[in-house]
Scaffold this motif. Sequence first.
Motif, PDB file in Angstrom:
ATOM      1  N   ILE A 114      -0.752   7.654  20.388  1.00 22.71           N
ATOM      2  CA  ILE A 114       0.616   8.102  20.236  1.00 22.71           C
ATOM      3  C   ILE A 114       1.041   8.784  21.533  1.00 22.71           C
ATOM      4  CG2 ILE A 114       2.197   9.609  18.949  1.00 22.71           C
ATOM      5  CD1 ILE A 114       1.142   7.251  17.351  1.00 22.71           C
ATOM      6  N   LEU A 115       2.138   8.338  22.080  1.00 20.48           N
ATOM      7  CA  LEU A 115       2.682   8.924  23.307  1.00 20.48           C
ATOM      8  C   LEU A 115       3.713   9.973  22.944  1.00 20.48           C
ATOM      9  CD1 LEU A 115       3.230   5.668  25.367  1.00 20.48           C
ATOM     10  CD2 LEU A 115       1.258   7.179  25.410  1.00 20.48           C
ATOM     11  N   LYS A 116       3.831  10.988  23.773  1.00 19.68           N
ATOM     12  CA  LYS A 116       4.833  12.020  23.568  1.00 19.68           C
ATOM     13  C   LYS A 116       5.778  12.035  24.747  1.00 19.68           C
ATOM     14  CE  LYS A 116       1.834  14.607  20.652  1.00 19.68           C
ATOM     15  NZ  LYS A 116       1.019  15.709  20.371  1.00 19.68           N
ATOM     16  N   VAL A 117       7.045  12.248  24.441  1.00 23.05           N
ATOM     17  CA  VAL A 117       8.054  12.259  25.505  1.00 23.05           C
ATOM     18  C   VAL A 117       8.043  13.586  26.186  1.00 23.05           C
ATOM     19  CG1 VAL A 117      10.501  11.967  26.003  1.00 23.05           C
ATOM     20  CG2 VAL A 117       9.446  10.682  24.174  1.00 23.05           C
ATOM     21  N   GLY A 153      -6.041  -9.298  17.677  1.00 22.00           N
ATOM     22  CA  GLY A 153      -7.128  -8.619  18.375  1.00 22.00           C
ATOM     23  C   GLY A 153      -6.690  -7.465  19.256  1.00 22.00           C
ATOM     24  N   CYS A 154      -5.617  -6.799  18.888  1.00 17.59           N
ATOM     25  CA  CYS A 154      -5.127  -5.645  19.652  1.00 17.59           C
ATOM     26  C   CYS A 154      -6.241  -4.608  19.793  1.00 17.59           C
ATOM     27  CB  CYS A 154      -3.918  -5.046  18.948  1.00 17.59           C
ATOM     28  SG  CYS A 154      -3.296  -3.537  19.704  1.00 17.59           S
ATOM     29  N   GLN A 155      -6.494  -4.183  21.017  1.00 17.49           N
ATOM     30  CA  GLN A 155      -7.551  -3.203  21.255  1.00 17.49           C
ATOM     31  C   GLN A 155      -7.031  -1.773  21.302  1.00 17.49           C
ATOM     32  OE1 GLN A 155      -9.496  -4.562  24.794  1.00 17.49           O
ATOM     33  NE2 GLN A 155     -10.284  -6.382  23.805  1.00 17.49           N
ATOM     34  N   ASN A 156      -5.726  -1.607  21.508  1.00 17.45           N
ATOM     35  CA  ASN A 156      -5.143  -0.271  21.552  1.00 17.45           C
ATOM     36  C   ASN A 156      -3.654  -0.387  21.272  1.00 17.45           C
ATOM     37  OD1 ASN A 156      -4.982   2.493  21.858  1.00 17.45           O
ATOM     38  ND2 ASN A 156      -4.804   2.416  24.070  1.00 17.45           N
ATOM     39  N   PHE A 157      -3.223   0.120  20.124  1.00 17.37           N
ATOM     40  CA  PHE A 157      -1.816   0.086  19.738  1.00 17.37           C
ATOM     41  C   PHE A 157      -1.176   1.372  20.237  1.00 17.37           C
ATOM     42  CE2 PHE A 157       1.812   0.529  16.955  1.00 17.37           C
ATOM     43  CZ  PHE A 157       2.305  -0.766  16.925  1.00 17.37           C
ATOM     44  N   MET A 197       5.382   8.448  15.601  1.00 23.05           N
ATOM     45  CA  MET A 197       4.236   9.096  14.948  1.00 23.05           C
ATOM     46  C   MET A 197       3.975   8.544  13.548  1.00 23.05           C
ATOM     47  SD  MET A 197       4.774  12.999  16.369  1.00 23.05           S
ATOM     48  CE  MET A 197       3.748  13.694  15.129  1.00 23.05           C
ATOM     49  N   GLY A 198       5.038   8.211  12.807  1.00 26.13           N
ATOM     50  CA  GLY A 198       4.872   7.639  11.474  1.00 26.13           C
ATOM     51  C   GLY A 198       4.213   6.274  11.527  1.00 26.13           C
ATOM     52  N   LEU A 199       4.631   5.455  12.477  1.00 25.06           N
ATOM     53  CA  LEU A 199       4.027   4.133  12.663  1.00 25.06           C
ATOM     54  C   LEU A 199       2.565   4.289  13.074  1.00 25.06           C
ATOM     55  CD1 LEU A 199       4.235   1.050  12.831  1.00 25.06           C
ATOM     56  CD2 LEU A 199       5.144   1.329  15.144  1.00 25.06           C
ATOM     57  N   GLY A 200       2.308   5.241  13.952  1.00 27.85           N
ATOM     58  CA  GLY A 200       0.936   5.493  14.377  1.00 27.85           C
ATOM     59  C   GLY A 200       0.037   5.922  13.233  1.00 27.85           C
ATOM     60  N   ALA A 201       0.554   6.792  12.370  1.00 27.25           N
ATOM     61  CA  ALA A 201      -0.227   7.249  11.212  1.00 27.25           C
ATOM     62  C   ALA A 201      -0.544   6.086  10.282  1.00 27.25           C
ATOM     63  CB  ALA A 201       0.540   8.341  10.467  1.00 27.25           C
ATOM     64  N   LYS A 242       0.851  -1.194   0.000  1.00 25.40           N
ATOM     65  CA  LYS A 242       0.000   0.000   0.000  1.00 25.40           C
ATOM     66  C   LYS A 242       0.887   1.245   0.000  1.00 25.40           C
ATOM     67  CE  LYS A 242      -3.846  -2.165   2.316  1.00 25.40           C
ATOM     68  NZ  LYS A 242      -5.195  -1.750   2.562  1.00 25.40           N
ATOM     69  N   PRO A 243       0.833   2.032  -1.063  1.00 21.26           N
ATOM     70  CA  PRO A 243       1.722   3.197  -1.167  1.00 21.26           C
ATOM     71  C   PRO A 243       1.444   4.299  -0.151  1.00 21.26           C
ATOM     72  CG  PRO A 243       0.151   3.166  -2.978  1.00 21.26           C
ATOM     73  CD  PRO A 243      -0.032   1.883  -2.208  1.00 21.26           C
ATOM     74  N   ASP A 244       0.218   4.369   0.353  1.00 24.82           N
ATOM     75  CA  ASP A 244      -0.117   5.447   1.284  1.00 24.82           C
ATOM     76  C   ASP A 244       0.295   5.177   2.730  1.00 24.82           C
ATOM     77  OD1 ASP A 244      -2.046   3.427   1.370  1.00 24.82           O
ATOM     78  OD2 ASP A 244      -3.585   4.797   2.121  1.00 24.82           O
ATOM     79  N   CYS A 245       0.834   3.991   3.020  1.00 25.85           N
ATOM     80  CA  CYS A 245       1.188   3.652   4.397  1.00 25.85           C
ATOM     81  C   CYS A 245       2.669   3.837   4.720  1.00 25.85           C
ATOM     82  CB  CYS A 245       0.773   2.216   4.713  1.00 25.85           C
ATOM     83  SG  CYS A 245      -1.004   2.077   4.937  1.00 25.85           S
ATOM     84  N   SER A 246       3.524   3.788   3.744  1.00 27.96           N
ATOM     85  CA  SER A 246       4.978   3.941   3.910  1.00 27.96           C
ATOM     86  C   SER A 246       5.514   3.277   5.184  1.00 27.96           C
ATOM     87  CB  SER A 246       5.382   5.420   3.865  1.00 27.96           C
ATOM     88  OG  SER A 246       4.866   6.129   4.965  1.00 27.96           O
ATOM     89  N   LEU A 247       5.350   1.972   5.226  1.00 28.79           N
ATOM     90  CA  LEU A 247       5.815   1.178   6.366  1.00 28.79           C
ATOM     91  C   LEU A 247       7.166   0.533   6.088  1.00 28.79           C
ATOM     92  CD1 LEU A 247       2.567  -0.763   7.289  1.00 28.79           C
ATOM     93  CD2 LEU A 247       3.827   0.730   8.827  1.00 28.79           C
TER      94      LEU A 247
END
Length: 103
Positions: free
Chosen positions: A100-103, A76-80, A85-89, A56-61
């Motif tokens: 997404i957590l912030k330091v 069945g992950c309920q909350n990743f 931030m890129g992985l989260g997007a 998928k070109p829009d995911c850039s993983l």
Amino acid sequence: TVTGVQTCALPICKRLLTRTKALAAIKKFDSLVSDNFRLLAPLHEHFICAGEWLKKPDCSLRSADALHLAIASCSGCQNFVSFDMGLGAAARKLGLPVQILKV
């Protein structure tokens, strides 16, 4: 895998924690991990799913991130939760619930 040692290395180096306090923090962290997380081995289906997502070109993983998300999704992950931030997007684009957590 998740280790508490990595969690406390920086504060010890910067002398923000004493060794005793750091070891106590590691013990608490490891206890939280063992009580709240599961370690899952990748299965064939996870590799297939990750491979499809990599197309998928829009995911850039990256491949490791795609596999990580595939394992979470198929299990069945309920909350990743991530600091990345890129992985989260990418996870959001694939329909995974993300925090997404912030330091």
